[in-house]
Design a protein around this motif. Structure first.
Motif, PDB file in Angstrom:
ATOM      1  N   ASP A  83       0.901  -0.858   0.007  1.00 30.05           N
ATOM      2  CA  ASP A  83      -0.060   0.059   0.057  1.00 30.05           C
ATOM      3  C   ASP A  83       0.536   0.932   0.354  1.00 30.05           C
ATOM      4  OD1 ASP A  83      -2.190  -1.531   0.015  1.00 30.05           O
ATOM      5  OD2 ASP A  83      -2.430  -1.208   1.770  1.00 30.05           O
ATOM      6  N   ILE A  84       2.380   1.361  -0.099  1.00 30.87           N
ATOM      7  CA  ILE A  84       2.538   2.467  -0.452  1.00 30.87           C
ATOM      8  C   ILE A  84       3.197   2.563  -2.164  1.00 30.87           C
ATOM      9  CG2 ILE A  84       4.917   3.429   0.776  1.00 30.87           C
ATOM     10  CD1 ILE A  84       5.114   1.934   3.089  1.00 30.87           C
ATOM     11  N   VAL A  85       2.881   3.506  -2.449  1.00 30.49           N
ATOM     12  CA  VAL A  85       3.060   3.199  -3.929  1.00 30.49           C
ATOM     13  C   VAL A  85       3.690   4.826  -4.283  1.00 30.49           C
ATOM     14  CG1 VAL A  85       0.832   1.420  -4.674  1.00 30.49           C
ATOM     15  CG2 VAL A  85       0.292   4.151  -4.510  1.00 30.49           C
ATOM     16  N   THR A  86       4.383   4.552  -5.667  1.00 26.84           N
ATOM     17  CA  THR A  86       4.388   5.513  -6.560  1.00 26.84           C
ATOM     18  C   THR A  86       3.516   6.241  -6.800  1.00 26.84           C
ATOM     19  OG1 THR A  86       5.404   4.984  -8.288  1.00 26.84           O
ATOM     20  CG2 THR A  86       7.004   4.313  -6.449  1.00 26.84           C
ATOM     21  N   ASN A  87       4.182   7.903  -7.080  1.00 23.38           N
ATOM     22  CA  ASN A  87       3.221   8.670  -8.012  1.00 23.38           C
ATOM     23  C   ASN A  87       3.061   7.718  -9.396  1.00 23.38           C
ATOM     24  OD1 ASN A  87       5.897   9.047  -8.776  1.00 23.38           O
ATOM     25  ND2 ASN A  87       5.601  11.837  -8.796  1.00 23.38           N
ATOM     26  N   VAL A  88       3.515   7.696 -10.170  1.00 21.39           N
ATOM     27  CA  VAL A  88       3.926   7.242 -11.628  1.00 21.39           C
ATOM     28  C   VAL A  88       2.907   5.660 -11.106  1.00 21.39           C
ATOM     29  CG1 VAL A  88       5.524   8.105 -12.456  1.00 21.39           C
ATOM     30  CG2 VAL A  88       6.466   5.950 -11.172  1.00 21.39           C
ATOM     31  N   MET A  89       2.769   4.727 -10.554  1.00 25.39           N
ATOM     32  CA  MET A  89       1.995   3.261 -10.347  1.00 25.39           C
ATOM     33  C   MET A  89       0.689   4.294  -9.645  1.00 25.39           C
ATOM     34  SD  MET A  89       4.130   1.686  -7.781  1.00 25.39           S
ATOM     35  CE  MET A  89       2.989  -0.234  -7.558  1.00 25.39           C
ATOM     36  N   MET A  90      -0.013   5.417  -9.196  1.00 21.62           N
ATOM     37  CA  MET A  90      -1.092   6.080  -8.830  1.00 21.62           C
ATOM     38  C   MET A  90      -2.186   6.490  -9.977  1.00 21.62           C
ATOM     39  SD  MET A  90      -3.737   7.094  -7.390  1.00 21.62           S
ATOM     40  CE  MET A  90      -3.336   6.922  -5.587  1.00 21.62           C
TER      41      MET A  90
ATOM     42  N   VAL B 231       1.688   8.023  -1.387  1.00 25.84           N
ATOM     43  CA  VAL B 231       1.833   7.525  -1.923  1.00 25.84           C
ATOM     44  C   VAL B 231       3.191   8.074  -2.485  1.00 25.84           C
ATOM     45  CG1 VAL B 231       1.388   8.728  -4.924  1.00 25.84           C
ATOM     46  CG2 VAL B 231      -0.657   7.566  -3.608  1.00 25.84           C
ATOM     47  N   LEU B 232       3.961   7.752  -2.869  1.00 28.35           N
ATOM     48  CA  LEU B 232       5.511   8.709  -3.152  1.00 28.35           C
ATOM     49  C   LEU B 232       5.498   9.864  -4.493  1.00 28.35           C
ATOM     50  CD1 LEU B 232       7.647   5.990  -1.400  1.00 28.35           C
ATOM     51  CD2 LEU B 232       6.661   7.224   0.191  1.00 28.35           C
ATOM     52  N   ALA B 233       5.689  10.302  -3.806  1.00 26.86           N
ATOM     53  CA  ALA B 233       6.058  11.551  -5.052  1.00 26.86           C
ATOM     54  C   ALA B 233       7.739  11.342  -6.113  1.00 26.86           C
ATOM     55  CB  ALA B 233       5.711  13.342  -4.778  1.00 26.86           C
ATOM     56  N   THR B 234       8.063  10.385  -6.125  1.00 26.81           N
ATOM     57  CA  THR B 234       9.664  10.117  -6.411  1.00 26.81           C
ATOM     58  C   THR B 234      10.198  11.322  -7.752  1.00 26.81           C
ATOM     59  OG1 THR B 234       8.544   8.585  -8.078  1.00 26.81           O
ATOM     60  CG2 THR B 234       9.067   7.582  -5.959  1.00 26.81           C
ATOM     61  N   GLY B 235      10.777  12.033  -7.637  1.00 31.16           N
ATOM     62  CA  GLY B 235      11.475  12.474  -8.558  1.00 31.16           C
ATOM     63  C   GLY B 235      11.386  12.174  -9.933  1.00 31.16           C
ATOM     64  N   ILE B 236      12.531  13.006 -10.904  1.00 29.14           N
ATOM     65  CA  ILE B 236      12.676  13.027 -11.552  1.00 29.14           C
ATOM     66  C   ILE B 236      14.424  12.661 -12.041  1.00 29.14           C
ATOM     67  CG2 ILE B 236      12.310  14.151 -14.578  1.00 29.14           C
ATOM     68  CD1 ILE B 236       9.303  15.088 -14.477  1.00 29.14           C
ATOM     69  N   VAL B 237      14.457  11.884 -12.933  1.00 24.78           N
ATOM     70  CA  VAL B 237      15.968  11.121 -13.981  1.00 24.78           C
ATOM     71  C   VAL B 237      15.725  11.341 -14.652  1.00 24.78           C
ATOM     72  CG1 VAL B 237      16.507  10.670 -11.112  1.00 24.78           C
ATOM     73  CG2 VAL B 237      15.844   9.138 -12.722  1.00 24.78           C
ATOM     74  N   PRO B 238      17.036  11.435 -15.390  1.00 26.31           N
ATOM     75  CA  PRO B 238      17.016  11.309 -16.506  1.00 26.31           C
ATOM     76  C   PRO B 238      16.831   9.740 -17.514  1.00 26.31           C
ATOM     77  CG  PRO B 238      18.903  12.042 -16.251  1.00 26.31           C
ATOM     78  CD  PRO B 238      17.481  11.876 -15.189  1.00 26.31           C
ATOM     79  N   SER B 239      16.636   9.300 -18.794  1.00 24.74           N
ATOM     80  CA  SER B 239      16.597   7.855 -19.277  1.00 24.74           C
ATOM     81  C   SER B 239      18.240   7.579 -19.608  1.00 24.74           C
ATOM     82  CB  SER B 239      15.591   8.107 -20.555  1.00 24.74           C
ATOM     83  OG  SER B 239      14.519   7.607 -20.123  1.00 24.74           O
ATOM     84  N   ASP B 240      18.503   6.698 -19.622  1.00 25.63           N
ATOM     85  CA  ASP B 240      19.712   6.498 -19.549  1.00 25.63           C
ATOM     86  C   ASP B 240      20.109   6.044 -21.173  1.00 25.63           C
ATOM     87  OD1 ASP B 240      22.490   5.254 -19.096  1.00 25.63           O
ATOM     88  OD2 ASP B 240      21.759   3.145 -19.368  1.00 25.63           O
ATOM     89  N   THR B 241      21.462   7.530 -21.824  1.00 26.34           N
ATOM     90  CA  THR B 241      21.971   7.824 -22.609  1.00 26.34           C
ATOM     91  C   THR B 241      23.068   6.839 -23.066  1.00 26.34           C
ATOM     92  OG1 THR B 241      22.385   9.870 -22.113  1.00 26.34           O
ATOM     93  CG2 THR B 241      20.098   9.669 -23.299  1.00 26.34           C
ATOM     94  N   HIS B 242      23.289   6.554 -21.963  1.00 26.52           N
ATOM     95  CA  HIS B 242      25.520   5.467 -21.662  1.00 26.52           C
ATOM     96  C   HIS B 242      25.924   5.053 -23.073  1.00 26.52           C
ATOM     97  CE1 HIS B 242      24.951   6.963 -17.814  1.00 26.52           C
ATOM     98  NE2 HIS B 242      26.198   7.654 -18.431  1.00 26.52           N
TER      99      HIS B 242
END
Length: 428
Positions: A220-227, A358-369
């Motif tokens: 029951d602990i979810v993230t904002n994107v899951m919501m 609901v955890l409002a997790t931050g935005i990180v860039p997609s992997d471009t390595h």
């Protein structure tokens, strides 16, 4: 080469552009470049176009479904003969100079050809279940699957890691259109372009890395994107927001802002859109549960420009409590979840019960390595891992959330600006 799309004359004599990424930024860039007369190759790593926007339930502040905007743009996209879309495609290397790039792209097998009608006969006989990546693991699909109902291309795909291959072959036998090809292999695609627009987008920060907030330890602990997926009518719960633990109703919800963000231990940057994103999600709750108690724990509430009106409207909700304070931990009790935090304005510690956190997790860039640039190793990044505007090669341009966290409207404008810059390198 000339054609017309929706009454817009298209003349393909202005060179060629590669767009990396098929989210809203990449789609916009491809459309704008093609309608300016450029041939466009778009490379997207997923099996469908639409990116993160396709997974959202609603936009703010209008609270409308993103499929409306995507449908309009994808219609322009797929009817334009100057655009070539490669899905399941990874850009491996960019060689050359502005106006003269040679790009190597690795395209992975889809296992399903253009003969597919999405009839579903293959899905019915497939014996293998796999985690539903589109719904963030909150459900399963078969190894052969349609990413989502309105996916483009509207064609099934095979998860080659889950599929049993020719040892099974039930999908091949069941398909009435001979659309399954289990012998497909990786292919190398070589293209020559004048400019490259990198629109690789973003990923949510991995919540399991954040100590004290308990993600992964309680359902029951979810993230904002899951919501967003839970609230979507096309999501794993058909749009019903419930407790994942037992499917029960939600009487109290806690939103934890800056979950891992603005924190030297995790992400130092602010993701910009999370405050309004969570307030948007409080509306999802209120629509389904008029009496639910909602607590939003925040460090600072940021509502840029016209979104201030959206914030003020939410503050009129008497059962919505905005608590200025950082959450220290989330405890699991016999009665549910207990959020422990400080209330900066009152100078006290507070404990609030919640059926759902609901955890409002931050935005990180997609992997471009994985993208190599001849002579430079790879794409240039800033201290937070986002791509810098000034890349080592002037014809490699960055747009959208690949450069910094931002909202959809800004991504669209950003894509148009990148195309304007790309045109200077395109040959007549």
């Amino acid at each position: 080469m000339s054609a017309a799309t929706d009454g817009i004359p298209v003349v393909g004599n202005r060179g060629k552009v590669l767009v990396i990424g098929g989210g809203i930024t990449g789609i916009t860039a491809a459309i704008e470049a093609s309608e300016a007369g450029c041939e466009v190759v778009l490379a997207e790593k997923a099996a469908y176009l639409g990116g993160r926007v396709a997974r959202m339930n609603q936009y703010f502040p209008k609270m409308c479904p993103p499929q409306c905007g995507l449908e309009i743009n994808l219609r322009r996209f797929k009817t334009n003969p100057l655009i070539r879309a490669l899905t399941l495609a990874d850009v491996e290397e960019i060689r050359g100079t502005p106006g003269d790039y040679h790009v190597t792209i690795r395209q992975h097998p889809r296992g399903v050809t253009e003969k597919c009608t999405t009839c579903g006969a293959c899905v019915d006989v497939c014996p293998v279940e796999r985690a539903d990546e589109f719904n963030l693991g909150m459900g399963t699909t078969k190894a052969i699957y349609l990413p989502y109902e309105m996916a483009y291309p509207l064609r099934l795909a095979i998860d080659t890691e889950a599929c049993l291959g020719t040892e099974c072959g039930k999908c091949v036998t069941a398909c009435p259109f001979d659309a399954i090809d289990l012998a497909q292999k990786d292919e190398t695609v070589e293209v020559d372009v004048d400019a490259v627009i990198v629109a690789t987008g973003w990923e949510p920060y991995e919540a399991t890395q954040i100590e004290g907030l308990g993600f992964g330890t309680h359902p029951d602990i979810v993230t904002n994107v899951m919501m967003e997926r839970m609230a979507s009518p096309m999501g794993p719960t058909d749009g019903k927001i419930v407790k994942p633990s037992d499917g029960g109703p939600v009487r109290s919800v806690a939103f934890v802002q800056c979950a891992g963000s603005r924190d030297d231990n995790y992400l130092k940057h602010c993701s910009g859109v999370c405050c309004m994103g969570s307030l948007k999600q409080t509306r999802y709750i209120r629509e389904q549960y008029p009496e639910a108690e909602i607590n939003v724990f925040y460090i600072d509430l940021r509502a840029p420009g016209r979104l201030e009106d959206f914030l003020q409207a939410q503050q009129e909700d008497e059962k919505l409590h905005l608590v200025k304070g950082k959450v220290a931990r989330i405890d699991v009790t016999d009665d549910g979840l207990l959020v422990q935090a400080e209330d900066v304005l009152s100078g006290t510690r507070v404990s609030r019960a919640a059926d759902l956190v609901v955890l409002a997790t931050g935005i990180v860039p997609s992997d471009t390595h994985g993208i190599r640039i001849e002579g430079n190793g790879g794409l240039a990044t800033d201290a937070h891992g986002f791509l810098t505007r000034a890349q080592p090669s002037a014809g490699v341009l960055v747009a959208g959330c690949a450069a910094r966290p931002t909202d959809v409207a800004t991504c669209v404008r950003d894509a148009t600006g990148a195309v304007m810059n790309a045109l200077q390198f395109c040959t007549e």
